[in-house]
Design a protein around this motif. Structure first.
Motif, PDB file in Angstrom:
ATOM      1  N   TYR A  20       0.950  -1.265  -0.038  1.00  0.00           N
ATOM      2  CA  TYR A  20      -0.024  -0.155  -0.206  1.00  0.00           C
ATOM      3  C   TYR A  20       0.907   1.334   0.179  1.00  0.00           C
ATOM      4  O   TYR A  20       1.854   1.419   0.512  1.00  0.00           O
ATOM      5  N   THR A  21       0.287   2.194  -0.881  1.00  0.00           N
ATOM      6  CA  THR A  21       1.059   3.753  -0.683  1.00  0.00           C
ATOM      7  C   THR A  21       0.639   4.485   0.442  1.00  0.00           C
ATOM      8  O   THR A  21      -0.402   3.956   1.084  1.00  0.00           O
ATOM      9  N   ILE A  22       1.434   5.184   0.873  1.00  0.00           N
ATOM     10  CA  ILE A  22       1.016   6.120   2.039  1.00  0.00           C
ATOM     11  C   ILE A  22      -0.150   6.742   1.556  1.00  0.00           C
ATOM     12  O   ILE A  22      -1.145   6.988   2.563  1.00  0.00           O
ATOM     13  N   GLU A  23      -0.353   7.068   0.509  1.00  0.00           N
ATOM     14  CA  GLU A  23      -1.620   8.008  -0.057  1.00  0.00           C
ATOM     15  C   GLU A  23      -2.875   6.946   0.057  1.00  0.00           C
ATOM     16  O   GLU A  23      -3.715   7.438   0.488  1.00  0.00           O
ATOM     17  N   GLU A  24      -2.826   5.676  -0.564  1.00  0.00           N
ATOM     18  CA  GLU A  24      -3.703   4.828  -0.487  1.00  0.00           C
ATOM     19  C   GLU A  24      -4.290   4.578   1.283  1.00  0.00           C
ATOM     20  O   GLU A  24      -5.433   4.545   1.327  1.00  0.00           O
ATOM     21  N   LEU A  25      -3.299   4.263   1.904  1.00  0.00           N
ATOM     22  CA  LEU A  25      -3.584   4.147   3.396  1.00  0.00           C
ATOM     23  C   LEU A  25      -4.192   5.572   4.060  1.00  0.00           C
ATOM     24  O   LEU A  25      -5.309   5.297   4.708  1.00  0.00           O
ATOM     25  N   SER A  52       9.606  -0.395   4.067  1.00  0.00           N
ATOM     26  CA  SER A  52       9.288   0.801   3.230  1.00  0.00           C
ATOM     27  C   SER A  52       9.935   0.378   1.865  1.00  0.00           C
ATOM     28  O   SER A  52      11.188   0.160   1.681  1.00  0.00           O
ATOM     29  N   ILE A  53       9.295   0.607   1.018  1.00  0.00           N
ATOM     30  CA  ILE A  53       9.729   0.150  -0.557  1.00  0.00           C
ATOM     31  C   ILE A  53       9.833   1.488  -1.289  1.00  0.00           C
ATOM     32  O   ILE A  53       8.966   2.252  -1.266  1.00  0.00           O
ATOM     33  N   MET A  54      10.816   1.726  -1.709  1.00  0.00           N
ATOM     34  CA  MET A  54      11.188   3.450  -2.111  1.00  0.00           C
ATOM     35  C   MET A  54      10.901   3.097  -3.711  1.00  0.00           C
ATOM     36  O   MET A  54      10.853   2.208  -4.341  1.00  0.00           O
ATOM     37  N   GLY A  55      10.890   4.245  -4.163  1.00  0.00           N
ATOM     38  CA  GLY A  55      11.012   4.419  -5.805  1.00  0.00           C
ATOM     39  C   GLY A  55       9.371   4.941  -6.181  1.00  0.00           C
ATOM     40  O   GLY A  55       8.514   4.998  -5.158  1.00  0.00           O
ATOM     41  N   PRO A  56       9.128   5.141  -7.654  1.00  0.00           N
ATOM     42  CA  PRO A  56       7.885   5.428  -7.790  1.00  0.00           C
ATOM     43  C   PRO A  56       6.763   4.304  -7.772  1.00  0.00           C
ATOM     44  O   PRO A  56       5.568   4.909  -7.605  1.00  0.00           O
ATOM     45  N   TYR A  57       6.964   3.000  -7.509  1.00  0.00           N
ATOM     46  CA  TYR A  57       5.984   2.095  -6.895  1.00  0.00           C
ATOM     47  C   TYR A  57       5.976   1.712  -5.509  1.00  0.00           C
ATOM     48  O   TYR A  57       5.954   0.708  -5.338  1.00  0.00           O
ATOM     49  N   GLY A  58       6.816   2.371  -4.903  1.00  0.00           N
ATOM     50  CA  GLY A  58       7.126   2.017  -3.598  1.00  0.00           C
ATOM     51  C   GLY A  58       5.654   2.122  -2.760  1.00  0.00           C
ATOM     52  O   GLY A  58       4.773   2.547  -3.136  1.00  0.00           O
ATOM     53  N   GLY A  59       5.955   1.797  -1.483  1.00  0.00           N
ATOM     54  CA  GLY A  59       4.949   1.827  -0.436  1.00  0.00           C
ATOM     55  C   GLY A  59       5.251   1.033   0.856  1.00  0.00           C
ATOM     56  O   GLY A  59       6.459   0.765   1.096  1.00  0.00           O
TER      57      GLY A  59
END
Length: 199
Positions: A20-25, A52-59
């Protein structure tokens, strides 16, 4: 919802294995992105580590198994209680009812999201657990993988991340045979073995 309810709901969502991205949560829990980070810190203080997964597809992803009791509720259950509390003139039980409403909302959010998740059968769950463990321990994995182009072939991979795509689980990993990052669909892994070699 209360802080504890939100933190438990966030943990429930992450326990599906989905990233999940921070925005989704934040959107799901109806809180700020700063509060999502705060809940992550609080859960980690309790020994529940969220990667924490970094990068544009992170979350955020939870790479450990945590048993959480689950109950299913409908949206109507929450709305009925909310309507009752809003129209009630009595303040006697209002505080208890508000707490109950928080619990129901948290359970409903998780139930709604889990309906979208893929249920793993025993064979896929075994592969999933091996790959998650290898990610945590930085261990190489030997797989027999079916490719549409070349058929079955043996690969040594360095797993990096698990993710859901459409209707299946995948592992993003560095493939030593192809010398590049590849995405391996779990249902096409015929055999799997975690090696005693770090990457």
């Amino acid at each position: 919802m209360s802080k504890i309810s939100n933190a438990i709901t966030m943990l429930n969502l992450l326990s599906t294995g989905k990233k999940y991205t921070i925005e989704e949560l934040a959107k799901t829990l109806e809180i700020s992105k700063r509060m999502v980070r705060t809940y992550k810190e609080e859960l980690e203080k309790a020994g529940i580590y969220i990667d924490s997964i970094m990068g544009p597809y992170g979350g955020y992803v939870l790479n450990q198994y945590i048993k959480i009791p689950e109950r299913k509720l409908k949206k109507e259950d929450y709305e009925l209680l909310d309507k009752y509390i809003s129209n009630s003139d009595s303040d006697i039980d209002k505080e208890k009812l508000e707490l109950l409403k928080d619990k129901i909302r948290g359970i409903y959010i998780v139930s709604k999201n889990k309906e979208k998740e893929l249920n793993l059968n025993d064979e896929t769950l075994k592969k999933y657990n091996i790959l998650v463990r290898s990610i945590k321990e930085s261990k190489k994995v030997k797989i027999l993988y079916y490719s549409f182009n070349t058929g079955e072939n043996e690969r040594i991979i360095n797993p990096a991340e698990m993710f859901l795509f459409k209707d299946g689980w995948y592992c993003a990993a560095y493939c030593e045979l192809r010398r590049d990052i590849r995405h391996f669909e779990l249902k096409r892994i015929k055999k799997i073995e975690m090696l005693d070699k770090n990457f």
